[in-house]
Scaffold this motif. Structure first.
Motif, PDB file in Angstrom:
ATOM      1  N   VAL A  48       0.875  -1.167   0.000  1.00  9.66           N
ATOM      2  CA  VAL A  48       0.000   0.000   0.000  1.00  9.66           C
ATOM      3  C   VAL A  48       0.915   1.220   0.000  1.00  9.66           C
ATOM      4  CG1 VAL A  48      -1.857   1.229   1.174  1.00  9.66           C
ATOM      5  CG2 VAL A  48      -1.711  -1.258   1.355  1.00  9.66           C
ATOM      6  N   SER A  50       1.464   5.601  -0.430  1.00  9.63           N
ATOM      7  CA  SER A  50       0.863   6.935  -0.359  1.00  9.63           C
ATOM      8  C   SER A  50       1.978   7.970  -0.424  1.00  9.63           C
ATOM      9  CB  SER A  50       0.073   7.102   0.940  1.00  9.63           C
ATOM     10  OG  SER A  50      -0.534   8.383   1.011  1.00  9.63           O
ATOM     11  N   ASP A  72      -2.089   8.274   6.288  1.00  9.96           N
ATOM     12  CA  ASP A  72      -2.834   7.847   5.106  1.00  9.96           C
ATOM     13  C   ASP A  72      -2.759   6.327   4.942  1.00  9.96           C
ATOM     14  OD1 ASP A  72      -3.701  10.359   4.406  1.00  9.96           O
ATOM     15  OD2 ASP A  72      -2.123  10.728   2.945  1.00  9.96           O
ATOM     16  N   SER A  75      -4.920   4.713   7.494  1.00  9.50           N
ATOM     17  CA  SER A  75      -6.338   4.894   7.170  1.00  9.50           C
ATOM     18  C   SER A  75      -6.840   3.843   6.187  1.00  9.50           C
ATOM     19  CB  SER A  75      -6.578   6.291   6.580  1.00  9.50           C
ATOM     20  OG  SER A  75      -6.237   7.291   7.504  1.00  9.50           O
ATOM     21  N   SER A  76      -5.929   3.232   5.458  1.00 10.22           N
ATOM     22  CA  SER A  76      -6.315   2.181   4.512  1.00 10.22           C
ATOM     23  C   SER A  76      -6.261   0.802   5.155  1.00 10.22           C
ATOM     24  CB  SER A  76      -5.393   2.205   3.282  1.00 10.22           C
ATOM     25  OG  SER A  76      -4.100   1.747   3.628  1.00 10.22           O
ATOM     26  N   LEU A 145      -7.880  -4.626   3.389  1.00 11.65           N
ATOM     27  CA  LEU A 145      -7.741  -3.247   2.941  1.00 11.65           C
ATOM     28  C   LEU A 145      -9.027  -2.474   3.230  1.00 11.65           C
ATOM     29  CD1 LEU A 145      -5.446  -1.688   1.521  1.00 11.65           C
ATOM     30  CD2 LEU A 145      -6.688  -2.005  -0.616  1.00 11.65           C
ATOM     31  N   SER A 147     -11.043   1.273   2.630  1.00  5.69           N
ATOM     32  CA  SER A 147     -11.007   2.449   1.763  1.00  5.69           C
ATOM     33  C   SER A 147     -11.932   3.538   2.288  1.00  5.69           C
ATOM     34  CB  SER A 147     -11.413   2.079   0.327  1.00  5.69           C
ATOM     35  OG  SER A 147     -12.812   1.944   0.227  1.00  5.69           O
ATOM     36  N   THR A 148     -11.758   4.744   1.760  1.00  2.00           N
ATOM     37  CA  THR A 148     -12.660   5.845   2.075  1.00  2.00           C
ATOM     38  C   THR A 148     -14.053   5.572   1.530  1.00  2.00           C
ATOM     39  OG1 THR A 148     -10.762   7.331   1.927  1.00  2.00           O
ATOM     40  CG2 THR A 148     -12.931   8.356   1.906  1.00  2.00           C
ATOM     41  N   HIS A 216     -10.853   7.621   7.022  1.00  2.00           N
ATOM     42  CA  HIS A 216     -10.299   8.743   6.267  1.00  2.00           C
ATOM     43  C   HIS A 216      -9.608   9.683   7.246  1.00  2.00           C
ATOM     44  CE1 HIS A 216      -9.643  11.375   2.975  1.00  2.00           C
ATOM     45  NE2 HIS A 216     -10.632  12.222   3.206  1.00  2.00           N
TER      46      HIS A 216
END
Length: 327
Positions: A48, A50, A72, A75-76, A145, A147-148, A216
């Motif tokens: 992952v 970012s 970030d 957050s995932s 995983l 996600s937003t 998020h």
């Protein structure tokens, strides 16, 4: 320092010698002449990645650069492993400035158990202040995983800690003299020390364990921007109780002093989450010593509504962060 690549002696002395935190997953790391890094993963894991720059402030930029990028990743649902750095310095910068940035970076990496894998350091006429860009690499188990875009109608919407932490800390550090015209020093120091709350790794790990639907990190644009982005990504509406959004008194005072909106102030350290059982997630986080609160629900449709008692207003797309009105 002169324009061009940082001299090898400076690179060794003020960059490479500052790197101490190591990870077993990293097979090839930072070194003179190394342009790449190499990592190993298990068969059931995924990369992952970012990336984020720090451009809005030069205060504690090394630390901020690491925190926002690994937040970030967290957050995932990923575990941050390593970072690649790009540091651009204006002509005439002193080596001591570079060394201080690297000290901040390594301190933040050590706290998060993240290795500096490599990067690029340069003095250039293209910038008039230091720029730090971080590319973060994390790992996540297959099927884990987050996600937003994962929020669904009926999910509770909740936040961890408090909004405005990052923005309050930056403003209190950069505008200390102005604030001192109204507030006592202990108040300003307390606001400056909000940077201790910037990591969201603990709440992210617990939320993944508890079965969160979406996460998020609340950064530029503040909580209003983050709510909009979560709703837009997930294709849901929102019903949010404005009075339930947690905010520190120091943030309220600093924002009133500079006539800015705390709900649109950069807020790293605050995690926005969606969960089918928000109250249970709040309890799980509180057991870990992490303050959290349910602030509303995801609903069918596209209306994103903010309630303040009986007053109703609609959430708008993200605007320029309030920090830029002050800094």
């Amino acid at each position: 320092m002169k324009v061009g690549k940082v001299p090898e002696s400076v690179l060794k002395r003020s960059v490479l010698k500052q790197i101490h935190t190591k990870r077993e997953e990293i097979l090839l790391g930072a070194g003179v002449g190394e342009d790449c890094a190499a990592l190993k993963l298990a068969e059931d894991e995924m990369f992952v990645i970012s990336t984020d720059p720090i451009t809005g402030t030069t205060t504690d930029m090394g630390s901020l650069a690491i925190h926002i990028t690994i937040n970030d990743l967290a957050s995932s649902g990923a575990e941050p492993v390593g970072v690649m750095l790009t540091i651009l310095l204006p002509e005439g910068s002193e080596e001591s400035e570079l060394k201080e940035i690297m000290r901040q970076v390594e301190t933040a990496c050590a706290q998060a158990k993240v290795q500096i894998m490599g990067g690029h350091t340069e003095v250039t006429r293209a910038v008039n202040q230091p720029i730090v860009n971080v590319c973060g690499v994390g790992k996540a188990k297959a099927g884990k995983l987050v996600s937003t875009a994962g929020a669904r109608p009926g999910d509770d919407i909740l936040v961890s800690k408090w909004i405005g932490l990052e923005g309050t800390s930056i403003i209190a550090k950069e505008k200390e003299q102005e604030l001192a015209s109204r507030y006592p020093l202990h108040f300003i120091r307390a606001a400056q020390e909000f940077d201790q709350y910037l990591s969201v790794l603990p709440e992210a790990a617990k939320a993944v364990e508890s079965g969160v639907s979406a996460m998020h990190d609340v950064t530029e644009g503040g909580i209003f921007g983050a709510l909009w982005e979560l709703a837009e990504s997930s294709g849901v509406g929102l019903e949010i109780d404005l009075k339930k959004i947690p905010v520190k008194q120091e943030t309220i005072e600093v924002c009133e002093f500079f006539n800015i909106n705390p709900y649109e102030l950069i807020s790293s350290g605050c995690m926005l989450m969606a969960s089918s059982d928000g109250n249970r997630l709040v309890r799980d986080l509180e057991k870990e010593g992490i303050h959290a609160v349910v602030i509303g629900k995801a609903v069918e449709g596209k209306d994103r509504i903010l309630w303040k008692e009986e007053e109703k207003r609609f959430l708008e797309p993200p605007k320029i962060d309030e920090l830029y009105k002050v800094i």
